[in-house]
Structures are given as C-alpha cells and as structure tokens.
Scaffold this motif. Structure first.
Motif, PDB file in Angstrom:
ATOM      1  N   SER A   1       0.858  -1.182   0.000  1.00  0.00           N
ATOM      2  CA  SER A   1       0.000   0.000   0.000  1.00  0.00           C
ATOM      3  C   SER A   1       0.897   1.235   0.000  1.00  0.00           C
ATOM      4  N   ILE A   2       0.799   2.014  -1.066  1.00  0.00           N
ATOM      5  CA  ILE A   2       1.738   3.124  -1.274  1.00  0.00           C
ATOM      6  C   ILE A   2       1.001   4.454  -1.112  1.00  0.00           C
ATOM      7  N   SER A   3       1.583   5.353  -0.317  1.00  0.00           N
ATOM      8  CA  SER A   3       0.979   6.674  -0.131  1.00  0.00           C
ATOM      9  C   SER A   3       1.259   7.529  -1.364  1.00  0.00           C
ATOM     10  N   LEU A   4       0.240   7.674  -2.202  1.00  0.00           N
ATOM     11  CA  LEU A   4       0.394   8.518  -3.394  1.00  0.00           C
ATOM     12  C   LEU A   4       0.333   9.987  -2.970  1.00  0.00           C
ATOM     13  N   ASN A   5      -0.640  10.284  -2.165  1.00  0.00           N
ATOM     14  CA  ASN A   5      -0.758  11.599  -1.509  1.00  0.00           C
ATOM     15  C   ASN A   5      -1.124  12.777  -2.399  1.00  0.00           C
ATOM     16  N   ALA A   6      -0.656  12.797  -3.628  1.00  0.00           N
ATOM     17  CA  ALA A   6      -0.944  13.929  -4.520  1.00  0.00           C
ATOM     18  C   ALA A   6      -0.770  13.461  -5.959  1.00  0.00           C
ATOM     19  N   PRO A   7      -1.456  14.118  -6.905  1.00  0.00           N
ATOM     20  CA  PRO A   7      -1.422  13.637  -8.282  1.00  0.00           C
ATOM     21  C   PRO A   7      -0.294  14.206  -9.142  1.00  0.00           C
ATOM     22  N   ASN A   8       0.590  15.022  -8.556  1.00  0.00           N
ATOM     23  CA  ASN A   8       1.705  15.544  -9.360  1.00  0.00           C
ATOM     24  C   ASN A   8       2.888  15.821  -8.444  1.00  0.00           C
ATOM     25  N   ALA A   9       4.062  15.950  -9.058  1.00  0.00           N
ATOM     26  CA  ALA A   9       5.310  16.044  -8.281  1.00  0.00           C
ATOM     27  C   ALA A   9       5.330  17.271  -7.373  1.00  0.00           C
ATOM     28  N   GLU A  10       4.852  18.392  -7.874  1.00  0.00           N
ATOM     29  CA  GLU A  10       4.922  19.630  -7.083  1.00  0.00           C
ATOM     30  C   GLU A  10       4.088  19.514  -5.805  1.00  0.00           C
ATOM     31  N   ASP A  11       2.842  19.066  -5.964  1.00  0.00           N
ATOM     32  CA  ASP A  11       1.983  18.934  -4.779  1.00  0.00           C
ATOM     33  C   ASP A  11       2.478  17.815  -3.860  1.00  0.00           C
ATOM     34  N   TYR A  12       2.995  16.762  -4.481  1.00  0.00           N
ATOM     35  CA  TYR A  12       3.514  15.638  -3.684  1.00  0.00           C
ATOM     36  C   TYR A  12       4.639  16.107  -2.755  1.00  0.00           C
ATOM     37  N   VAL A  13       5.539  16.886  -3.300  1.00  0.00           N
ATOM     38  CA  VAL A  13       6.687  17.357  -2.519  1.00  0.00           C
ATOM     39  C   VAL A  13       6.246  18.312  -1.407  1.00  0.00           C
ATOM     40  N   LYS A  14       5.218  19.103  -1.711  1.00  0.00           N
ATOM     41  CA  LYS A  14       4.708  20.025  -0.682  1.00  0.00           C
ATOM     42  C   LYS A  14       4.146  19.250   0.509  1.00  0.00           C
ATOM     43  N   VAL A  15       3.474  18.144   0.208  1.00  0.00           N
ATOM     44  CA  VAL A  15       2.804  17.390   1.268  1.00  0.00           C
ATOM     45  C   VAL A  15       3.759  16.447   2.004  1.00  0.00           C
ATOM     46  N   THR A  16       4.631  15.783   1.259  1.00  0.00           N
ATOM     47  CA  THR A  16       5.459  14.733   1.891  1.00  0.00           C
ATOM     48  C   THR A  16       6.866  15.204   2.259  1.00  0.00           C
ATOM     49  N   ARG A  17       7.324  16.293   1.652  1.00  0.00           N
ATOM     50  CA  ARG A  17       8.628  16.885   1.958  1.00  0.00           C
ATOM     51  C   ARG A  17       9.750  15.840   1.999  1.00  0.00           C
ATOM     52  N   PRO A  18       9.916  15.090   0.906  1.00  0.00           N
ATOM     53  CA  PRO A  18      10.925  14.026   0.903  1.00  0.00           C
ATOM     54  C   PRO A  18      12.333  14.586   0.732  1.00  0.00           C
ATOM     55  N   LYS A  19      13.297  13.947   1.343  1.00  0.00           N
ATOM     56  CA  LYS A  19      14.664  14.467   1.248  1.00  0.00           C
ATOM     57  C   LYS A  19      15.232  14.324  -0.166  1.00  0.00           C
ATOM     58  N   PHE A  20      14.607  13.510  -0.997  1.00  0.00           N
ATOM     59  CA  PHE A  20      15.086  13.331  -2.374  1.00  0.00           C
ATOM     60  C   PHE A  20      14.510  14.371  -3.336  1.00  0.00           C
ATOM     61  N   GLY A  21      13.593  15.207  -2.841  1.00  0.00           N
ATOM     62  CA  GLY A  21      13.062  16.276  -3.684  1.00  0.00           C
ATOM     63  C   GLY A  21      12.126  15.798  -4.773  1.00  0.00           C
ATOM     64  N   LEU A  22      11.995  16.623  -5.826  1.00  0.00           N
ATOM     65  CA  LEU A  22      11.008  16.382  -6.890  1.00  0.00           C
ATOM     66  C   LEU A  22      11.076  15.002  -7.548  1.00  0.00           C
ATOM     67  N   PRO A  23      12.295  14.431  -7.751  1.00  0.00           N
ATOM     68  CA  PRO A  23      12.329  13.100  -8.398  1.00  0.00           C
ATOM     69  C   PRO A  23      11.608  12.020  -7.593  1.00  0.00           C
ATOM     70  N   SER A  24      11.279  12.322  -6.356  1.00  0.00           N
ATOM     71  CA  SER A  24      10.610  11.317  -5.503  1.00  0.00           C
ATOM     72  C   SER A  24       9.290  10.851  -6.119  1.00  0.00           C
ATOM     73  N   PHE A  25       8.556  11.782  -6.714  1.00  0.00           N
ATOM     74  CA  PHE A  25       7.232  11.435  -7.235  1.00  0.00           C
ATOM     75  C   PHE A  25       7.336  10.369  -8.320  1.00  0.00           C
ATOM     76  N   ASP A  26       8.197  10.620  -9.311  1.00  0.00           N
ATOM     77  CA  ASP A  26       8.340   9.637 -10.396  1.00  0.00           C
ATOM     78  C   ASP A  26       8.890   8.316  -9.861  1.00  0.00           C
ATOM     79  N   ALA A  27       9.797   8.400  -8.886  1.00  0.00           N
ATOM     80  CA  ALA A  27      10.367   7.171  -8.305  1.00  0.00           C
ATOM     81  C   ALA A  27       9.284   6.355  -7.602  1.00  0.00           C
ATOM     82  N   MET A  28       8.363   7.049  -6.953  1.00  0.00           N
ATOM     83  CA  MET A  28       7.277   6.365  -6.249  1.00  0.00           C
ATOM     84  C   MET A  28       6.319   5.697  -7.245  1.00  0.00           C
ATOM     85  N   ILE A  29       6.023   6.400  -8.338  1.00  0.00           N
ATOM     86  CA  ILE A  29       5.152   5.818  -9.376  1.00  0.00           C
ATOM     87  C   ILE A  29       5.841   4.593  -9.998  1.00  0.00           C
TER      88      ILE A  29
END
Ligand code: SF4
Length: 202
Positions: free
Chosen positions: A128-156
């Motif tokens: 079960s994966i926390s998608l949290n947001a439908p795009n990289a910008e919003d995802y980073v705002k919500v999850t604040r990952p240390k890997f930054g913007l590439p985190s979204f594509d890596a999660m997908i």
C-alpha cells in the motif's frame, strides 16, 4: 518524547509491525506529529531499530489467531529495513498463513539506490503506497521528501514495478486533500494499473 520498544501493536483486526523510526519524508499529516503512540498503542518511538531476534521474540508473545492480517507500518518507513522485513516475512510464513501488507511511502528504491521490488516477491501480499498527490509539485509540498522532486516519479515507478512481484498494489490518498486532487489521483492509479483507496485523515 517517550521511547519504548513497541515492536508489535494492534490496529483493528491487524497486527502492526514497527520496524524503524527512520523515514526520508516529513509529511505534513504524519501521525507521528500527533503523539507518541497511535490507535491506543504505547509509544512507537523506538530506543533502537529492533533486531530480527527481538522481532521474532515479540511475535512469539502474541496469539496470531486473533488477527486477520499483519501490516508493516509503524512510526517510520518499513522499507528502509527491507532486508529485515523480508527475513521477518519468512518467519511469519513459517508460522502463519495471515496475509502480509506493507504500508510504504514508495521511496524504497531511492533509499537503497536500487530496485528493491523483486525482494518482495513471495513475501508480501499487499503493498500500500501513499500517493498523496497527483503531481510532483503537490507531492513534494505534502510529503517533503529528502530526495526532492524526483521522488514522485520514483514512487510511481516503484508501484509499477511492484505489480510484477506482489499480488496487490494500492495507491492511497488521505481524505483531506481537495476533491479534484482525489479524482486526479484515482486516474493515476488507473493508468498505473493499481487499486486506489482513500484513507481517513486522523
Ligand atoms: S512517510 Fe509515513 S512515517 Fe514518513 S513522514 Fe510520511 S507519514 Fe510519516
């Protein structure tokens, strides 16, 4: 913050495993900000990451017949300890047929610098994966990952790869995000070919 060695705790009919407090994210909604424990558990802040032996000792003290599933979750990202998680899954499989789920932020590949999805084959029933947001910008705002913007594509990518090795893969969002983001997230789940679940914001 009170630190204890709460390795296993109950949530509903599930037995939850608290493997670590390490996590590369700092989600705005993280349950860790709300208190030391969750769902009536003792503190989930650990004195140290429990060893395999400590985890097995904790399992030996519980009656697994009381539960419907085992869930790796806790106050940290379980896949930061993927090797121990796999070892513990093998132990669980040796004593029980209960389904095993991993709740994850989906950043395991970035954490380990390699694709970890094949390690889950035959060990885990649901990721079960926390998608949290439908795009990289919003995802980073919500999850604040240390890997930054590439985190979204890596999660997908992680979700897409997990489909090859794990029977069920689910994207989740919390119900407090705007409705249009929920619908856009649902569309992403459809495109990736995984299930979609809206979870309650606690
Ligand atoms: S990924 Fe999970 S543990 Fe990590 S900050 Fe977000 S909600 Fe908290």
């Amino acid at each position: 913050m009170e630190k204890k060695m709460t390795i296993l705790y109950e949530v509903g009919e599930g037995l939850y495993v608290n493997l670590t407090n390490k996590c590369p994210c700092a989600c705005t909604f993280c349950i860790r900000e709300e208190g030391d424990g969750a769902y009536g558990s003792d503190s989930l802040w650990l004195q140290h990451d429990p060893s395999y032996e400590e985890i097995v000792a904790a399992f030996k003290k519980v009656d697994l017949g009381k539960y419907k599933e085992i869930v790796f979750c806790g106050y940290g990202e379980p896949l930061t300890r993927v090797d121990t998680l796999v070892q513990v899954c093998d132990y669980i499989r040796s004593i029980s047929d209960l389904p095993i789920r991993v709740n994850t932020n989906g950043l395991g590949d970035l954490i380990h610098g390699k694709g970890i999805e094949p390690l889950l084959q035959g060990k885990v029933d649901v990721v079960s994966i926390s998608l949290n947001a439908p795009n990289a910008e919003d995802y980073v705002k919500v999850t604040r990952p240390k890997f930054g913007l590439p985190s979204f594509d890596a999660m997908i990518h992680f979700a897409s790869e997990c489909k090859k090795y794990v029977p069920k893969v689910v994207f989740t969002v919390v119900d407090c995000i705007p409705q249009e983001q929920i619908e856009a997230s649902r569309k992403i789940a459809e495109e990736v070919g995984v299930s979609f679940r809206i979870r309650e914001f606690i």
